[in-house]
Design a protein around this motif. Structure first.
Motif, PDB file in Angstrom:
ATOM      1  N   CYS A 290       3.353  12.308  -2.438  1.00  0.00           N
ATOM      2  CA  CYS A 290       2.975  11.193  -2.218  1.00  0.00           C
ATOM      3  C   CYS A 290       3.635  10.043  -3.096  1.00  0.00           C
ATOM      4  O   CYS A 290       4.052   9.205  -2.788  1.00  0.00           O
ATOM      5  N   MET A 291       3.455  10.584  -4.480  1.00  0.00           N
ATOM      6  CA  MET A 291       4.259   9.605  -5.884  1.00  0.00           C
ATOM      7  C   MET A 291       5.630   9.423  -5.288  1.00  0.00           C
ATOM      8  O   MET A 291       6.144   8.713  -5.465  1.00  0.00           O
ATOM      9  N   GLU A 292       6.282  10.741  -5.017  1.00  0.00           N
ATOM     10  CA  GLU A 292       7.632  10.784  -4.613  1.00  0.00           C
ATOM     11  C   GLU A 292       7.904   9.799  -3.529  1.00  0.00           C
ATOM     12  O   GLU A 292       8.973   8.910  -3.751  1.00  0.00           O
ATOM     13  N   ASP A 293       7.284   9.690  -2.397  1.00  0.00           N
ATOM     14  CA  ASP A 293       7.535   8.885  -1.420  1.00  0.00           C
ATOM     15  C   ASP A 293       7.174   7.342  -1.729  1.00  0.00           C
ATOM     16  O   ASP A 293       7.754   6.535  -1.189  1.00  0.00           O
ATOM     17  N   PHE A 294       6.092   7.188  -2.444  1.00  0.00           N
ATOM     18  CA  PHE A 294       5.751   5.804  -3.034  1.00  0.00           C
ATOM     19  C   PHE A 294       6.997   5.005  -3.374  1.00  0.00           C
ATOM     20  O   PHE A 294       7.103   4.085  -3.371  1.00  0.00           O
ATOM     21  N   VAL A 295       7.438   5.891  -4.432  1.00  0.00           N
ATOM     22  CA  VAL A 295       8.903   5.330  -5.018  1.00  0.00           C
ATOM     23  C   VAL A 295      10.069   4.926  -4.073  1.00  0.00           C
ATOM     24  O   VAL A 295      10.655   4.177  -4.128  1.00  0.00           O
ATOM     25  N   ARG A 296      10.010   6.038  -3.398  1.00  0.00           N
ATOM     26  CA  ARG A 296      11.494   6.002  -2.270  1.00  0.00           C
ATOM     27  C   ARG A 296      11.208   5.111  -1.559  1.00  0.00           C
ATOM     28  O   ARG A 296      12.459   4.348  -0.965  1.00  0.00           O
ATOM     29  N   ARG A 297      10.323   4.823  -0.901  1.00  0.00           N
ATOM     30  CA  ARG A 297       9.868   3.829   0.147  1.00  0.00           C
ATOM     31  C   ARG A 297       8.985   2.673  -0.068  1.00  0.00           C
ATOM     32  O   ARG A 297       8.401   2.128   0.492  1.00  0.00           O
ATOM     33  N   TYR A 298       9.075   2.160  -1.464  1.00  0.00           N
ATOM     34  CA  TYR A 298       8.274   1.128  -1.987  1.00  0.00           C
ATOM     35  C   TYR A 298       8.476  -0.047  -1.038  1.00  0.00           C
ATOM     36  O   TYR A 298       9.641  -0.507  -1.108  1.00  0.00           O
ATOM     37  N   ASN A 299       7.354  -0.665  -0.609  1.00  0.00           N
ATOM     38  CA  ASN A 299       7.458  -2.038   0.060  1.00  0.00           C
ATOM     39  C   ASN A 299       6.071  -2.610  -0.350  1.00  0.00           C
ATOM     40  O   ASN A 299       5.207  -2.341   0.515  1.00  0.00           O
ATOM     41  N   SER A 300       6.092  -3.735  -1.268  1.00  0.00           N
ATOM     42  CA  SER A 300       4.809  -4.109  -1.581  1.00  0.00           C
ATOM     43  C   SER A 300       4.460  -5.331  -0.502  1.00  0.00           C
ATOM     44  O   SER A 300       3.289  -5.747  -0.566  1.00  0.00           O
ATOM     45  N   ARG A 301       5.258  -5.703   0.417  1.00  0.00           N
ATOM     46  CA  ARG A 301       4.861  -6.730   1.225  1.00  0.00           C
ATOM     47  C   ARG A 301       4.185  -6.441   2.604  1.00  0.00           C
ATOM     48  O   ARG A 301       3.482  -7.200   3.161  1.00  0.00           O
ATOM     49  N   ILE A 302       4.049  -4.997   2.670  1.00  0.00           N
ATOM     50  CA  ILE A 302       3.462  -4.512   3.852  1.00  0.00           C
ATOM     51  C   ILE A 302       2.105  -3.895   3.363  1.00  0.00           C
ATOM     52  O   ILE A 302       1.996  -2.868   2.527  1.00  0.00           O
ATOM     53  N   TRP A 303       1.009  -4.635   3.540  1.00  0.00           N
ATOM     54  CA  TRP A 303      -0.339  -4.150   3.151  1.00  0.00           C
ATOM     55  C   TRP A 303      -0.755  -2.736   3.674  1.00  0.00           C
ATOM     56  O   TRP A 303      -0.432  -2.316   4.930  1.00  0.00           O
ATOM     57  N   GLY A 304      -1.009  -1.890   2.713  1.00  0.00           N
ATOM     58  CA  GLY A 304      -1.178  -0.305   2.953  1.00  0.00           C
ATOM     59  C   GLY A 304      -0.126   0.504   3.137  1.00  0.00           C
ATOM     60  O   GLY A 304      -0.303   1.704   3.195  1.00  0.00           O
ATOM     61  N   HIS A 305       1.052   0.100   2.782  1.00  0.00           N
ATOM     62  CA  HIS A 305       2.106   0.726   2.990  1.00  0.00           C
ATOM     63  C   HIS A 305       2.331   2.026   1.948  1.00  0.00           C
ATOM     64  O   HIS A 305       2.514   2.939   2.385  1.00  0.00           O
ATOM     65  N   GLN A 306       1.740   1.634   0.771  1.00  0.00           N
ATOM     66  CA  GLN A 306       1.651   2.758  -0.501  1.00  0.00           C
ATOM     67  C   GLN A 306       0.391   3.341  -0.389  1.00  0.00           C
ATOM     68  O   GLN A 306      -0.073   4.009  -1.056  1.00  0.00           O
TER      69      GLN A 306
END
Length: 414
Positions: A290-306
């Motif tokens: 999850c942490m690795e995917d968090f960084v690789r696909r980070y997008n703060s504009r979409i609520w709940g994406h992380q």
């Protein structure tokens, strides 16, 4: 006390003793024997009463200051003596101390008048000392606010009561080493008797150190991130559970019974995982991925994406998630995927039901904790004493100290 025992010299050469001298010698011996007997009786009596008193005090102390009685009997005892909630006891116990008539009451008063730092765990040191067993329950506050809504306090209290032998760690971004003890005493007086609650400053750089999230955090500018409070909370929960293991829980859950000790995720509904409550052992591969995917696909504009979106897409890598039928749970590899009834018996479109009056109160027999959907509560609807709503019932049963503080209009409960 020294006893003087007379010594009589006796002739060994056949000297004849007169009857008078025999009587005197016999009388002296009786007096000596009597003195020794009285002395031994006195020692025995003193020892008996000392032993009984010491035993009674020890038993009374163990009984009345045990964790079980502090958690469950503290409030009822003080209310029976005419006291208000916990925050008001410190001023009243001095006046009441002269009226304490039993050993138990005096011991309990001594416990209450003890400095509060000995009753609550205010510890700015390394949280690894507290969470080293991997059985802690972790809460987060990623804003700088120090005065928190009653629901947050209720979440802490109910969890500390349900998991009375496990540490409950509350990480707050607004805390620091200089204001920690003062802030806790000022803002959470109703939680002071709960000895398994630990307050820690939330230092993001330290939390993310030695995790895949550290490089991401050092590169971004928090001021430019949309939903930063939520994004940082999503990142912190992953890092803390990966490091220490245990349960993470959002601050709008009310705990009602213990969750079994197993790695789990909680479904909000079929095919979709929440990240509001979960448990993993330290360094579990799920939190690592999850942490690795968090960084690789980070997008703060979409609520709940992380957050829940992240958990759902990673869970699908572990198994094909079937649909829930009834109240059964699902095993996804070595991860238990809990039925929505365990934590979300009232779904988010119906969140207002918690703040309504019910003809018949639900039992929640299939639930471990209840999520009150604070994010949906944009109007800041709160528990109102005397309203007879479902949430008032929950406060009375599962966080009675918080409820008592509200009754007394504690200013720190905003």
């Amino acid at each position: 006390m020294a006893l003087k025992i007379p010594i009589h010299s006796i002739s060994l050469e056949g000297t004849q003793c007169s009857p008078q001298s025999d009587n005197l010698t016999h009388a002296a011996g009786m007096i000596t024997t009597l003195r020794i007997a009285v002395f031994l009786l006195l020692l025995t009596t003193l020892g008996f009463f000392y032993g009984i008193t010491l035993k009674q005090n020890i038993i009374s102390y163990m009984y009345y200051v045990s964790e079980e009685n502090i958690l469950n009997g503290f409030t009822s005892f003080m209310l029976s003596k005419g006291f208000g909630p916990i925050h008001d006891w410190s001023n009243k116990t001095k006046a009441f101390s002269t009226q304490a008539s039993t050993v138990q009451e005096k011991i309990l008063l001594t416990t209450i008048n003890t400095p509060s730092s000995t009753l609550v765990s205010i510890d700015p040191s390394n949280p690894s000392d507290v969470l080293k067993e991997g059985d802690g329950i972790i809460f987060l506050e990623t804003s700088n606010r120090l005065q928190l809504p009653p629901l947050v306090v209720c979440a802490l209290e109910s969890t500390a009561r349900v998991y009375k032998n496990q540490p409950v760690a509350f990480f707050m971004k607004g805390l620091n080493d200089t204001n920690l003890e003062e802030t806790v005493k000022e803002n959470f007086p109703m939680l002071l008797p709960l000895k398994n609650i630990y307050f820690f400053p939330l230092r993001l750089e330290e939390v993310f150190a030695d995790t895949p999230l550290f490089s991401w955090y050092m590169k971004i500018n928090p001021r430019e991130q949309k939903h930063w409070i939520h994004v940082s909370a999503d990142a912190c929960r992953l890092a803390l559970i990966w490091k220490y293991g245990g349960i993470y829980m959002d601050t709008d859950f009310i705990s009602i019974r213990p969750i079994p000790k197993q790695d789990f995720l909680a479904a909000e509904y079929s095919y979709y995982s929440s990240n509001g409550v979960f448990r993993f052992s330290a360094h579990h591969n799920f939190t690592q991925i999850c942490m690795e995917d968090f960084v690789r696909r980070y997008n703060s504009r979409i609520w709940g994406h992380q957050g829940p979106h992240l958990f759902t897409r990673i869970l699908k890598k572990f198994c094909d998630i079937p649909k829930f039928n009834g109240t059964e749970d699902i095993m996804c590899g070595n991860i238990t995927f809990y039925n929505p009834q365990r934590f979300y018996p009232i779904l988010y479109p119906s969140w207002k039901k918690y703040y309504q009056v019910w003809d018949k109160l639900p039992t929640f027999n299939d639930s471990y904790s209840l999520h009150l959907w604070n994010y949906m509560n944009r109007a800041n609807v709160t528990m109102v004493p005397g309203s007879n709503t479902l949430v008032e019932h929950l406060y009375k049963v599962y966080c009675p100290s918080t409820y008592g503080a509200i009754l007394q209009n504690v200013t720190t409960l905003q």
